[in-house]
Design an enzyme around this catalytic site. Structure first.
Site, short mmCIF file in Angstrom:
data_model
loop_
_atom_site.label_atom_id
_atom_site.label_comp_id
_atom_site.label_asym_id
_atom_site.label_seq_id
_atom_site.Cartn_x
_atom_site.Cartn_y
_atom_site.Cartn_z
N GLU A 1 7.08 -21.88 7.86
CA GLU A 1 7.57 -21.01 8.93
C GLU A 1 8.60 -21.68 9.82
O GLU A 1 9.22 -21.04 10.67
CB GLU A 1 6.40 -20.52 9.79
N GLU B 1 0.81 -1.22 0.00
CA GLU B 1 0.00 0.00 0.00
C GLU B 1 0.84 1.28 0.00
O GLU B 1 0.32 2.36 -0.23
CB GLU B 1 -0.94 -0.01 1.21
#
Length: 264
Positions: A108, A77
């Site tokens: 992960e 953004e």
């Protein structure tokens, strides 16, 4: 591990819809108060990041699951909002971009992969790295922070437990302890909200310090749709007291709100 402790509520399946919504909202209301307690930590991190970015450094986020997705969202953004290059704020997620939509099992748990991912961008000691992990124990994030710190790179983190391994790996940890989740262990809820708030605070504050906001306006935003074009026209009109037609002409001529305002 307060993120794993039992919810303040039980027998959720017996609640009606209104009770569910009211009680979730009660829990959510506590999140901004937890973030407020962490402002001194956030301030130290922002100060260091802004200093490096003014010298041409970049900001990296690493995380897994919800934490990783929030970093990718915040990074993505920044270019349209502040007109910065797409490689200035970079979100990297365990499992790669495909993990944004579909979980990649055990991604992960690899404590070497984050450093490999970061090196694809030729990360340097002018850059900054923030590890995002609600639990504070994600190997992908711990490994990335440790290797980055060894390389002299500024490291920070956003976690939702105190005294975590991720916080110990970061030079400037931000610990936002939101307490038990409404659904026990579901850290996409309060913890995710807290991380989103802190990411907003970090990236917005950094961009303002870099001069990407004038007054209170996004003068460098990209005009990529009709809504944003209309917003740009209004901003130019408000800042320069010109007519709509003049504002449109200025934007056409200069290509940005900043350029249009400075031309008057």
């Amino acid at each position: 591990m307060t993120t794993e402790t039992a919810s303040h509520y039980d027998h959720l399946e017996r609640m009606n819809i209104q009770e569910l919504l009211v009680n979730i909202n009660k829990e959510d209301k506590t999140v901004p108060l937890a973030v407020e307690k962490s402002i001194p930590q956030i301030e130290k991190l922002v100060e260091q990041i802004a200093k490096r970015m003014k010298q041409g450094g970049r900001l990296f986020y690493i995380g897994a699951g919800t934490s990783g997705r929030l970093g990718v969202v915040d990074a993505s953004e920044c270019p349209p909002t502040y007109g910065v290059p797409f490689d200035m704020v970079i979100g990297i997620m365990a499992g790669g971009d495909s993990a944004i939509r579909k979980a990649v099992e055990f991604a992960e748990d690899d404590d070497e992969q984050a450093w490999k991912d970061l090196n694809e961008y030729q990360i340097t000691n002018l850059d900054s790295l923030i590890g995002i992990a609600a639990s504070g124990r994600t190997p992908y994030v711990i490994g990335g922070l440790n290797r980055a710190r060894e390389a002299g790179i500024l490291t920070g983190c956003i976690v939702c437990n105190e005294g975590s391994a991720v916080a110990k790996a970061a030079e400037f940890p931000v610990e936002v302890v939101v307490g038990p989740e409404f659904v026990t262990g579901s850290t996409r809820m309060k913890s995710g909200t807290a991380q989103k708030l802190v990411l907003n605070m970090i990236s917005t504050s950094v961009m303002i310090r870099l001069g990407r906001v004038q007054g209170n306006k996004m003068v460098d935003m990209q005009m990529t749709n009709h809504k944003l074009v209309e917003r740009a026209i209004r901003m130019v009109m408000e800042e320069t007291n010109v007519s709509r037609e003049e504002a449109e002409a200025l934007l056409d001529a200069h290509g940005s709100v900043r350029g249009a305002i400075e031309a008057v």
